[in-house]
Design a protein around this motif. Structure first.
Motif, PDB file in Angstrom:
ATOM      1  N   LEU A 109       0.831  -1.210   0.000  1.00 29.48           N
ATOM      2  CA  LEU A 109       0.000   0.000   0.000  1.00 29.48           C
ATOM      3  C   LEU A 109       0.865   1.258   0.000  1.00 29.48           C
ATOM      4  N   ILE A 110       1.929   1.266   0.818  1.00 31.21           N
ATOM      5  CA  ILE A 110       2.817   2.435   0.872  1.00 31.21           C
ATOM      6  C   ILE A 110       3.552   2.603  -0.453  1.00 31.21           C
ATOM      7  N   VAL A 111       3.987   1.494  -1.046  1.00 36.96           N
ATOM      8  CA  VAL A 111       4.672   1.570  -2.344  1.00 36.96           C
ATOM      9  C   VAL A 111       3.738   2.131  -3.414  1.00 36.96           C
ATOM     10  N   LEU A 112       2.498   1.671  -3.426  1.00 44.48           N
ATOM     11  CA  LEU A 112       1.528   2.180  -4.400  1.00 44.48           C
ATOM     12  C   LEU A 112       1.276   3.670  -4.198  1.00 44.48           C
ATOM     13  N   MET A 113       1.185   4.110  -2.950  1.00 46.71           N
ATOM     14  CA  MET A 113       0.989   5.528  -2.668  1.00 46.71           C
ATOM     15  C   MET A 113       2.179   6.344  -3.170  1.00 46.71           C
ATOM     16  N   ALA A 114       3.399   5.797  -3.006  1.00 50.46           N
ATOM     17  CA  ALA A 114       4.592   6.504  -3.486  1.00 50.46           C
ATOM     18  C   ALA A 114       4.629   6.556  -5.011  1.00 50.46           C
ATOM     19  N   VAL A 115       4.301   5.444  -5.651  1.00 47.77           N
ATOM     20  CA  VAL A 115       4.334   5.398  -7.118  1.00 47.77           C
ATOM     21  C   VAL A 115       3.272   6.317  -7.714  1.00 47.77           C
ATOM     22  N   LEU A 116       2.105   6.340  -7.094  1.00 49.67           N
ATOM     23  CA  LEU A 116       0.988   7.137  -7.604  1.00 49.67           C
ATOM     24  C   LEU A 116       0.929   8.536  -7.003  1.00 49.67           C
ATOM     25  N   ALA A 117       1.998   8.963  -6.361  1.00 52.77           N
ATOM     26  CA  ALA A 117       2.010  10.277  -5.707  1.00 52.77           C
ATOM     27  C   ALA A 117       1.652  11.426  -6.653  1.00 52.77           C
ATOM     28  N   PRO A 118       2.139  11.454  -7.906  1.00 51.19           N
ATOM     29  CA  PRO A 118       1.757  12.580  -8.781  1.00 51.19           C
ATOM     30  C   PRO A 118       0.259  12.671  -9.041  1.00 51.19           C
ATOM     31  N   TRP A 119      -0.450  11.555  -8.945  1.00 43.65           N
ATOM     32  CA  TRP A 119      -1.894  11.553  -9.186  1.00 43.65           C
ATOM     33  C   TRP A 119      -2.697  11.666  -7.893  1.00 43.65           C
ATOM     34  N   LEU A 120      -2.116  11.214  -6.775  1.00 43.87           N
ATOM     35  CA  LEU A 120      -2.831  11.264  -5.503  1.00 43.87           C
ATOM     36  C   LEU A 120      -2.634  12.586  -4.773  1.00 43.87           C
ATOM     37  N   ALA A 121      -1.486  13.225  -4.965  1.00 46.01           N
ATOM     38  CA  ALA A 121      -1.203  14.467  -4.243  1.00 46.01           C
ATOM     39  C   ALA A 121      -2.131  15.573  -4.716  1.00 46.01           C
ATOM     40  N   PRO A 122      -2.828  16.243  -3.791  1.00 43.03           N
ATOM     41  CA  PRO A 122      -3.764  17.313  -4.200  1.00 43.03           C
ATOM     42  C   PRO A 122      -3.070  18.600  -4.616  1.00 43.03           C
ATOM     43  N   HIS A 123      -1.800  18.796  -4.218  1.00 43.02           N
ATOM     44  CA  HIS A 123      -1.076  20.030  -4.530  1.00 43.02           C
ATOM     45  C   HIS A 123       0.370  19.703  -4.855  1.00 43.02           C
ATOM     46  N   ASP A 124       1.067  20.656  -5.387  1.00 47.08           N
ATOM     47  CA  ASP A 124       2.511  20.537  -5.600  1.00 47.08           C
ATOM     48  C   ASP A 124       3.202  20.574  -4.234  1.00 47.08           C
ATOM     49  N   PRO A 125       4.025  19.578  -3.891  1.00 50.47           N
ATOM     50  CA  PRO A 125       4.627  19.543  -2.548  1.00 50.47           C
ATOM     51  C   PRO A 125       5.650  20.636  -2.299  1.00 50.47           C
ATOM     52  N   TYR A 126       6.038  21.384  -3.341  1.00 46.12           N
ATOM     53  CA  TYR A 126       7.063  22.413  -3.170  1.00 46.12           C
ATOM     54  C   TYR A 126       6.486  23.831  -3.177  1.00 46.12           C
ATOM     55  N   VAL A 127       5.225  23.969  -3.537  1.00 49.39           N
ATOM     56  CA  VAL A 127       4.613  25.300  -3.638  1.00 49.39           C
ATOM     57  C   VAL A 127       4.306  25.843  -2.251  1.00 49.39           C
ATOM     58  N   GLN A 128       4.753  27.066  -1.976  1.00 48.27           N
ATOM     59  CA  GLN A 128       4.525  27.709  -0.690  1.00 48.27           C
ATOM     60  C   GLN A 128       3.386  28.722  -0.798  1.00 48.27           C
ATOM     61  N   ASP A 129       2.587  28.781   0.255  1.00 46.62           N
ATOM     62  CA  ASP A 129       1.488  29.745   0.331  1.00 46.62           C
ATOM     63  C   ASP A 129       1.398  30.222   1.779  1.00 46.62           C
ATOM     64  N   LEU A 130       2.040  31.357   2.073  1.00 45.68           N
ATOM     65  CA  LEU A 130       2.118  31.851   3.452  1.00 45.68           C
ATOM     66  C   LEU A 130       0.760  32.243   4.009  1.00 45.68           C
ATOM     67  N   ALA A 131      -0.229  32.408   3.166  1.00 42.41           N
ATOM     68  CA  ALA A 131      -1.571  32.719   3.657  1.00 42.41           C
ATOM     69  C   ALA A 131      -2.224  31.513   4.316  1.00 42.41           C
ATOM     70  N   TYR A 132      -1.672  30.308   4.064  1.00 43.15           N
ATOM     71  CA  TYR A 132      -2.223  29.084   4.648  1.00 43.15           C
ATOM     72  C   TYR A 132      -1.163  28.384   5.511  1.00 43.15           C
ATOM     73  N   ARG A 133      -0.437  29.150   6.310  1.00 42.26           N
ATOM     74  CA  ARG A 133       0.595  28.568   7.177  1.00 42.26           C
ATOM     75  C   ARG A 133      -0.045  27.820   8.346  1.00 42.26           C
ATOM     76  N   ASN A 134       0.505  26.612   8.634  1.00 47.49           N
ATOM     77  CA  ASN A 134       0.093  25.818   9.806  1.00 47.49           C
ATOM     78  C   ASN A 134      -1.415  25.600   9.880  1.00 47.49           C
ATOM     79  N   VAL A 135      -2.021  25.346   8.758  1.00 45.55           N
ATOM     80  CA  VAL A 135      -3.445  24.982   8.755  1.00 45.55           C
ATOM     81  C   VAL A 135      -3.581  23.573   9.328  1.00 45.55           C
TER      82      VAL A 135
END
Length: 303
Positions: free
Chosen positions: A44-70
């Motif tokens: 299950l963890i391997v599948l989540m890692a392989v499918l990360a580009p399709w499962l991730a709701p956002h870009d993991p590197y994009v910063q948005d200071l208006a939504y800090r520590n939500v």
């Protein structure tokens, strides 16, 4: 009149209970609870890692200071826009968690491959040839065991610099000793078997005997050790990243995520709890699967 030589009774298996070795592979795997649970969780963890580009709701590197520590969605101020909340820079935590699984699995597999290649080669040579070769390999193993892995890794990474490739090579070159010890013992047992003697009598070369007669029969031991070493490498990478000497920002390493959340642990506990839980589950899955493989590949289980 009864015969003086009694015939032993025939053992008839219970009705509806076929012998273990006659079961299909998938039923034998399910019968091994450690392998089924650990392997299923790891898959299950391997599948989540392989499918990360399709499962991730956002870009993991994009910063948005208006939504800090939500906070995550189960808190009052949480939102489904970021199901597991955001970090101190406003980056989506679910996305970073999924991509972090890629880094952890890559490090575990790569370190197991590098250290396995070194340790297996040394163990096969020591176990097959014995004598001075065995003494030389034993000296190398003893020398390696005299050097604490974490201290040598910290010193090396501090000098060379932290990066994903550096961490992989440093850990891979430091964690081969267990492979060497186990492969040496397994090879010593295999080399006394009749099929090895038959191959020698047939004039097969030493390299051919090691690769075709010895190595295939020690692979079960190799697989089990590889799973344990992969889990150990993932933990060491997390420790190095936590200390700031492992994977460097902005890569979403789970150890680095825990390190970055130290300053917020009393105010935003989930920042440490989420990657810490993910890391614990991955190590648990690998160790449980390795224990299940150990029992699955032993002669008793295959009988």
């Amino acid at each position: 009149m009864t015969s003086s030589h009694s015939v032993p009774p025939t053992v008839v298996p219970a009705a509806g209970r076929p012998s273990y070795r006659r079961l299909p592979l998938w039923r034998r795997v399910l019968a091994n609870h450690a392998l089924a649970i650990g392997g299923g969780l790891l898959l299950l963890i391997v599948l989540m890692a392989v499918l990360a580009p399709w499962l991730a709701p956002h870009d993991p590197y994009v910063q948005d200071l208006a939504y800090r520590n939500v906070p995550p969605f189960w808190y009052d101020k949480g939102t489904w826009l970021h199901p597991l909340g955001t970090d101190q820079l406003g980056r989506d935590y679910l996305s970073r968690l999924l991509y972090g699984a890629r880094i952890s699995l890559t490090i575990g597999a790569s370190v197991a491959l590098i250290s396995g290649a070194i340790g297996t080669t040394l163990g096969l040579l020591a176990g097959y040839f014995g004598g001075r070769t065995d003494m030389a390999v034993s000296f190398l193993v003893t020398t390696r065991l005299a050097m604490p892995v974490i201290l040598v890794a910290l010193a090396t990474v501090a000098i060379v610099g932290g990066s994903l490739s550096v961490v992989i090579w440093v850990l891979g070159l430091l964690k081969w000793d267990r492979f060497a010890v186990v492969m040496r013992g397994a090879t010593q047992q295999v080399r006394t078997q009749e099929y090895v003697a038959a191959a020698q009598a047939a004039g097969a070369s030493t390299l051919r005997i090691i690769l075709t007669e010895v190595l295939p029969n020690v692979i079960p031991h190799l697989i089990v050790i590889a799973t344990l070493e992969a889990a150990s490498a993932i933990l060491l990478e997390a420790a190095l990243s936590f200390l700031g000497l492992g994977v460097q920002p902005p890569l979403p390493s789970w150890g680095l995520m825990i390190s970055e959340a130290k300053a917020y642990m009393f105010f935003s506990f989930w920042l440490i709890a989420i990657p810490g839980t993910a890391l614990a589950l991955l190590i648990f899955a690998i160790n449980l699967a390795g224990d299940g493989l150990h029992h699955f590949l032993t002669p008793e289980e295959r009988a």
